[in-house]
Design a protein around this motif. Structure first.
Motif, PDB file in Angstrom:
ATOM      1  N   HIS A  59      -0.328  -2.220  -0.010  1.00 21.78           N
ATOM      2  CA  HIS A  59       1.090  -2.056   0.289  1.00 21.78           C
ATOM      3  C   HIS A  59       1.445  -2.498   1.710  1.00 21.78           C
ATOM      4  CE1 HIS A  59       4.857   0.019   1.248  1.00 21.78           C
ATOM      5  NE2 HIS A  59       5.127  -0.095  -0.032  1.00 21.78           N
TER       6      HIS A  59
ATOM      7  N   TYR B   4       3.863  -5.544   2.774  1.00 21.78           N
ATOM      8  CA  TYR B   4       5.078  -5.230   3.530  1.00 21.78           C
ATOM      9  C   TYR B   4       5.147  -6.074   4.802  1.00 21.78           C
ATOM     10  CZ  TYR B   4       8.341  -2.860   6.597  1.00 21.78           C
ATOM     11  OH  TYR B   4       9.377  -2.604   7.460  1.00 21.78           O
TER      12      TYR B   4
ATOM     13  N   TRP C  29       6.054  -9.588   4.046  1.00 20.82           N
ATOM     14  CA  TRP C  29       7.478  -9.635   3.689  1.00 20.82           C
ATOM     15  C   TRP C  29       8.355  -9.626   4.941  1.00 20.82           C
ATOM     16  CZ3 TRP C  29      10.756  -5.342   4.669  1.00 20.82           C
ATOM     17  CH2 TRP C  29      12.058  -5.470   4.177  1.00 20.82           C
ATOM     18  N   GLU C  30       8.074  -8.698   5.843  1.00 24.78           N
ATOM     19  CA  GLU C  30       8.883  -8.604   7.064  1.00 24.78           C
ATOM     20  C   GLU C  30       8.764  -9.884   7.893  1.00 24.78           C
ATOM     21  OE1 GLU C  30       9.182  -5.912  11.103  1.00 24.78           O
ATOM     22  OE2 GLU C  30       8.555  -4.899   9.263  1.00 24.78           O
TER      23      GLU C  30
ATOM     24  N   PHE D  86      12.459  -3.377   1.262  1.00 27.41           N
ATOM     25  CA  PHE D  86      11.213  -3.558   0.517  1.00 27.41           C
ATOM     26  C   PHE D  86      11.078  -2.367  -0.426  1.00 27.41           C
ATOM     27  CE2 PHE D  86       6.542  -3.330   0.072  1.00 27.41           C
ATOM     28  CZ  PHE D  86       6.221  -4.667  -0.132  1.00 27.41           C
TER      29      PHE D  86
ATOM     30  N   SER E 154       9.307  -0.406  -3.350  1.00 20.82           N
ATOM     31  CA  SER E 154       8.120  -0.193  -4.182  1.00 20.82           C
ATOM     32  C   SER E 154       8.462   0.820  -5.266  1.00 20.82           C
ATOM     33  CB  SER E 154       6.971   0.364  -3.346  1.00 20.82           C
ATOM     34  OG  SER E 154       6.652  -0.525  -2.318  1.00 20.82           O
TER      35      SER E 154
ATOM     36  N   ASN F 286      11.303   0.091   4.361  1.00 18.38           N
ATOM     37  CA  ASN F 286      10.255   0.183   3.347  1.00 18.38           C
ATOM     38  C   ASN F 286      10.513   1.449   2.529  1.00 18.38           C
ATOM     39  OD1 ASN F 286       7.906   0.298   1.901  1.00 18.38           O
ATOM     40  ND2 ASN F 286       6.557   0.535   3.669  1.00 18.38           N
TER      41      ASN F 286
ATOM     42  N   SER G  88       9.448   3.625  -0.806  1.00 14.94           N
ATOM     43  CA  SER G  88       8.491   3.772  -1.910  1.00 14.94           C
ATOM     44  C   SER G  88       8.461   5.223  -2.372  1.00 14.94           C
ATOM     45  CB  SER G  88       7.097   3.325  -1.469  1.00 14.94           C
ATOM     46  OG  SER G  88       6.673   4.021  -0.327  1.00 14.94           O
TER      47      SER G  88
END
Length: 234
Positions: free
Chosen positions: A179, A183, A186-187, A200, A202, A232, A234
């Motif tokens: 994860h 992440y 992605w950033e 983001f 999840s 983020n 999740s």
């Protein structure tokens, strides 16, 4: 026969756009030529057997047509008026992200072209993304989805809500083990493309009603997330 005709039309349209773009936007011409080289020697029947490649080509053709139509307008004022007629997400795409892609060196382009052509590319979370997109629309939001955004800009969906502020979102069911790594990638991708804010998401497919929960988070953050923030959830 019908499939081959469609493939021929795609190739013909691409060539026509290359010609049209040469007088209007040389950088778009370069991008389209690169795509054209990629498919030039593929037989028509073989091209039609690759639905993701075809879908990507149709998106690029559509986006290029829109972009050239805007750029062809005689004044900045008329171009501005054209953007004002668009939805917030369309305006963000055609006014910001698509021209960024046209003018930038896309370091991932050669990688995902190969994957797409070889059939390695699959959108693992594609069904979930469709459910999210539908729920966004059902709740009076709006979404935008493009292969370029997905593959180069780490963006599965662009979502906007009441405030008409587009938000780039990536959706993943990645395990906890990977994860943090995903992440960070992605950033980094969002910052590379100067995407000012992102979400983001999840999800755990075992949870009840997780799509509705993800959409709650997406719509809320579309309206309220500040620039320079990458969240983020999740």
């Amino acid at each position: 026969m019908g499939y081959s005709l469609q493939a021929k039309e795609i190739k013909d349209k691409l060539n026509l756009l290359i010609e049209q773009a040469s007088d209007i936007d040389p950088n778009l011409t370069r991008k389209l030529r690169e795509i054209n080289r990629w498919i030039k020697y593929i037989k028509l029947g073989s091209l039609m057997s690759k639905p993701i490649v075809v879908a990507f080509l149709l998106e690029v053709i559509t986006d290029s047509q829109v972009w050239l139509a805007i750029r062809s307008l005689p004044s900045e004022e008329e171009q501005k008026l054209q953007f004002e007629k668009m939805t917030a997400n369309e305006k963000y795409w055609y006014g910001y992200l698509f021209p960024k892609w046209i003018n930038a060196t896309d370091t991932k382009f050669h990688i995902w072209k190969k994957k797409m052509m070889s059939g390695e590319f699959n959108q693992a979370d594609s069904d979930i993304i469709k459910y999210i997109a539908q729920d966004v629309v059902d709740r009076k939001g709006d979404f935008w989805r493009r292969y370029i955004a997905d593959l180069s800009m780490a963006t599965d969906l662009i979502v906007s809500s009441h405030q008409n502020k587009p938000l780039c979102i990536q959706v993943t069911s990645v395990s906890e083990e990977f994860h943090g790594q995903k992440y960070q990638k992605w950033e980094n991708a969002l910052q590379l493309w100067k995407i000012e804010r992102g979400l983001f998401l999840s999800y755990n497919p075992q949870e009840n009603d997780f799509v509705h929960q993800l959409v709650n988070v997406a719509l809320y953050n579309s309206d309220h997330l500040a620039d320079g923030k990458y969240i983020n959830f999740s």
